[in-house]
Design a protein around this motif. Sequence first.
Motif, PDB file in Angstrom:
ATOM      1  N   GLU A 178      -1.423  -0.515  27.163  1.00  0.00           N
ATOM      2  CA  GLU A 178      -2.217  -0.524  25.279  1.00  0.00           C
ATOM      3  C   GLU A 178      -2.380  -1.681  24.746  1.00  0.00           C
ATOM      4  OE1 GLU A 178      -1.165   4.052  23.366  1.00  0.00           O
ATOM      5  OE2 GLU A 178      -1.125   4.145  25.743  1.00  0.00           O
ATOM      6  N   GLU A 179      -0.739  -1.493  24.587  1.00  0.00           N
ATOM      7  CA  GLU A 179      -1.019  -2.793  23.738  1.00  0.00           C
ATOM      8  C   GLU A 179      -1.787  -3.716  23.412  1.00  0.00           C
ATOM      9  OE1 GLU A 179       3.190  -5.651  22.669  1.00  0.00           O
ATOM     10  OE2 GLU A 179       3.792  -3.591  23.403  1.00  0.00           O
ATOM     11  N   GLN A 180      -1.635  -3.769  24.682  1.00  0.00           N
ATOM     12  CA  GLN A 180      -2.631  -5.312  24.806  1.00  0.00           C
ATOM     13  C   GLN A 180      -4.499  -4.982  24.187  1.00  0.00           C
ATOM     14  OE1 GLN A 180      -2.588  -6.780  28.014  1.00  0.00           O
ATOM     15  NE2 GLN A 180      -1.744  -8.930  27.556  1.00  0.00           N
ATOM     16  N   GLY A 181      -4.663  -3.455  24.153  1.00  0.00           N
ATOM     17  CA  GLY A 181      -6.210  -2.582  23.666  1.00  0.00           C
ATOM     18  C   GLY A 181      -5.585  -2.668  22.592  1.00  0.00           C
ATOM     19  N   GLY A 182      -4.812  -1.740  22.246  1.00  0.00           N
ATOM     20  CA  GLY A 182      -4.958  -1.607  20.856  1.00  0.00           C
ATOM     21  C   GLY A 182      -4.875  -3.283  20.118  1.00  0.00           C
ATOM     22  N   SER A 183      -4.336  -4.241  20.580  1.00  0.00           N
ATOM     23  CA  SER A 183      -4.454  -5.428  19.768  1.00  0.00           C
ATOM     24  C   SER A 183      -5.665  -5.665  19.338  1.00  0.00           C
ATOM     25  CB  SER A 183      -3.222  -6.470  20.535  1.00  0.00           C
ATOM     26  OG  SER A 183      -3.154  -7.586  19.502  1.00  0.00           O
ATOM     27  N   LEU A 184      -6.410  -5.658  20.735  1.00  0.00           N
ATOM     28  CA  LEU A 184      -8.018  -6.196  20.700  1.00  0.00           C
ATOM     29  C   LEU A 184      -8.498  -5.854  19.892  1.00  0.00           C
ATOM     30  CD1 LEU A 184      -8.554  -7.510  24.584  1.00  0.00           C
ATOM     31  CD2 LEU A 184      -7.966  -8.890  22.254  1.00  0.00           C
ATOM     32  N   ALA A 185      -8.585  -4.292  20.259  1.00  0.00           N
ATOM     33  CA  ALA A 185      -9.151  -2.928  19.164  1.00  0.00           C
ATOM     34  C   ALA A 185      -9.074  -3.262  17.548  1.00  0.00           C
ATOM     35  CB  ALA A 185      -9.066  -1.496  19.348  1.00  0.00           C
ATOM     36  N   GLU A 186      -8.713  -2.771  17.089  1.00  0.00           N
ATOM     37  CA  GLU A 186      -7.802  -3.951  15.810  1.00  0.00           C
ATOM     38  C   GLU A 186      -8.825  -5.099  15.124  1.00  0.00           C
ATOM     39  OE1 GLU A 186      -3.217  -4.980  15.827  1.00  0.00           O
ATOM     40  OE2 GLU A 186      -3.960  -3.510  15.501  1.00  0.00           O
ATOM     41  N   SER A 187      -8.546  -5.934  16.134  1.00  0.00           N
ATOM     42  CA  SER A 187      -8.958  -7.460  15.992  1.00  0.00           C
ATOM     43  C   SER A 187     -10.666  -7.369  15.516  1.00  0.00           C
ATOM     44  CB  SER A 187      -8.224  -8.817  16.500  1.00  0.00           C
ATOM     45  OG  SER A 187      -6.751  -8.750  16.556  1.00  0.00           O
ATOM     46  N   PHE A 188     -11.016  -6.597  16.201  1.00  0.00           N
ATOM     47  CA  PHE A 188     -12.430  -6.272  16.721  1.00  0.00           C
ATOM     48  C   PHE A 188     -13.116  -5.698  15.747  1.00  0.00           C
ATOM     49  CE2 PHE A 188     -11.909  -8.909  20.418  1.00  0.00           C
ATOM     50  CZ  PHE A 188     -13.027  -9.805  20.622  1.00  0.00           C
ATOM     51  N   GLY A 189     -12.255  -4.627  15.486  1.00  0.00           N
ATOM     52  CA  GLY A 189     -12.940  -3.393  14.997  1.00  0.00           C
ATOM     53  C   GLY A 189     -13.522  -3.075  13.241  1.00  0.00           C
TER      54      GLY A 189
END
Length: 201
Positions: free
Chosen positions: A110-121
């Motif tokens: 979840e931490e990796q997914g959240g990090s990618l989501a915020e970097s692509f948002g």
Amino acid sequence: PWQAKYLKNVGEVTELIEAGQLIDLGPLGNPVYPTSSIRTVWDPEHAYMFKLPLNVRITNFVRVNPTEQLKRTVDAGRVLARLRDEIPYSEFGVLLEAGYRTLTVPAGSEEQGGSLAESFGVIFRENPVRDSVNKKQLEGGDAPTVVAALLEQPPRANEAPVWEAVRMAAAAKRTMTDRVFLGKWLERYLEIALSPVLWLF
């Protein structure tokens, strides 16, 4: 471009590209232009400006768009949309943030997914300068100005740009920039810029 280059060097992104789950389309679309916000860009032909993530620490934090912030932004836009017609100041407008897009990663922590989501948002903010009337104003030099830019004295300049705005206003009224005019100018400025914000508050 900086963020795209950064992301292509992130291990999880490289793996997604190699697995064919993420496709790098390369540069495309219309040219965009910077705004006063370091990561919001403007396309004159698009209905929205784009608030982009930037994995760089500026002031107190890294300027990405966390998922919770993306959701709160849309919620705030809905509230402001309902209030918009009730604002009793015709010269004051609120630019709504109408939506967002980001990347959802099915696998991984979840931490990796959240990090990618915020970097692509990416957040979509209304474009106030799109129709032909506003474009003509821009071409005529009647462009919106950020208050911070008015008050900050550029290098090697003798005064802040606000004084040029005052002189232009006085010239338009065919009057002198004396104490009386300065008082009227400041009062009008506060009516336009401060009173509506206090009303919203």
